[in-house]
Design a protein around this motif. Structure first.
Motif, mmCIF file in Angstrom:
data_model
loop_
_atom_site.group_PDB
_atom_site.id
_atom_site.type_symbol
_atom_site.label_atom_id
_atom_site.label_comp_id
_atom_site.label_asym_id
_atom_site.label_seq_id
_atom_site.Cartn_x
_atom_site.Cartn_y
_atom_site.Cartn_z
ATOM 1 N N CYS A 76 -4.449 -0.319 0.084
ATOM 2 C CA CYS A 76 -4.949 -1.556 0.682
ATOM 3 C C CYS A 76 -6.456 -1.515 0.863
ATOM 4 O O CYS A 76 -7.102 -2.546 0.989
ATOM 5 N N SER A 103 0.057 4.048 0.881
ATOM 6 C CA SER A 103 -0.353 4.951 1.936
ATOM 7 C C SER A 103 0.194 4.522 3.295
ATOM 8 O O SER A 103 0.847 5.291 3.990
ATOM 9 N N CYS A 104 -0.051 3.262 3.683
ATOM 10 C CA CYS A 104 0.391 2.805 5.005
ATOM 11 C C CYS A 104 1.596 1.874 4.917
ATOM 12 O O CYS A 104 2.119 1.451 5.941
ATOM 13 N N CYS A 137 -7.507 1.333 5.722
ATOM 14 C CA CYS A 137 -6.133 1.806 5.642
ATOM 15 C C CYS A 137 -5.845 2.755 6.790
ATOM 16 O O CYS A 137 -6.599 3.690 7.053
ATOM 17 N N CYS A 143 0.847 -1.198 0.000
ATOM 18 C CA CYS A 143 0.000 0.000 0.000
ATOM 19 C C CYS A 143 0.878 1.243 0.000
ATOM 20 O O CYS A 143 1.794 1.365 0.809
HETATM 21 ZN ZN LIG Z 1 -2.976 1.132 3.416
#
Ligand SMILES: [Zn+2]
Length: 146
Positions: free
Chosen positions: A112, A66-67, A120, A64
């Motif tokens: 994700c 983002s995370c 997420c 992911c």
């Molecule tokens: Zn994520």
């Protein structure tokens, strides 16, 4: 995935099964094969060319953006279609076509939570791109001095 042209009857051939993951050479921190490629295609030979169409799915593990957590994802190619000229050999390798279509359907910025199955936790880590500052005014001043 190599197809022997002699095995294709005039009315065409339906193939369904699993192949080794065709994108192993592009594996990186952000993507890993998580299982075999599944294909479900029809093949035929017409006028010196081979055509194939059907669907592909390739399970992978993505990271992911983002995370940074890894999550399972299935790359789907719902309309895999190939038409290629037959240039002599009795076998045609469909793997490069499959690899290309799978890579085209790979999400460029995987999240994700894109399927809604996961939540997420990384939204706070997302950085906003700073606006590019224009340096033209400074440059103009320099030019004026000289
Ligand atoms: Zn994520």
């Amino acid at each position: 995935m190599k197809v022997h042209l002699k095995q294709i009857p005039t009315q065409g051939l339906h193939l369904e099964g699993d192949e080794d993951c065709p994108i192993q050479e592009v594996e990186s921190e952000g993507i890993r094969c998580a299982g075999p490629l599944h294909y479900d295609i029809d093949l035929g030979v017409t006028g010196g060319g081979l055509w194939a169409n059907g669907s592909l799915s390739q399970p992978v593990e993505l990271r992911c953006v983002s995370c940074l957590e890894k999550f399972a994802y299935e790359i789907r190619v719902p309309a895999f279609a190939v038409h290629t000229e037959l240039l002599g050999p009795e076998t045609v390798d469909l793997t490069p076509f499959m690899r290309e279509d799978i890579l085209l359907n790979l999400p460029a910025h995987p999240h994700c939570d894109r399927d809604g199955n996961l939540v997420c936790n990384g939204k706070q880590f997302e950085k906003r791109e700073p606006q590019a500052q224009s340096d033209w005014s400074a440059l103009d001043k320099l030019k004026l001095k000289s």
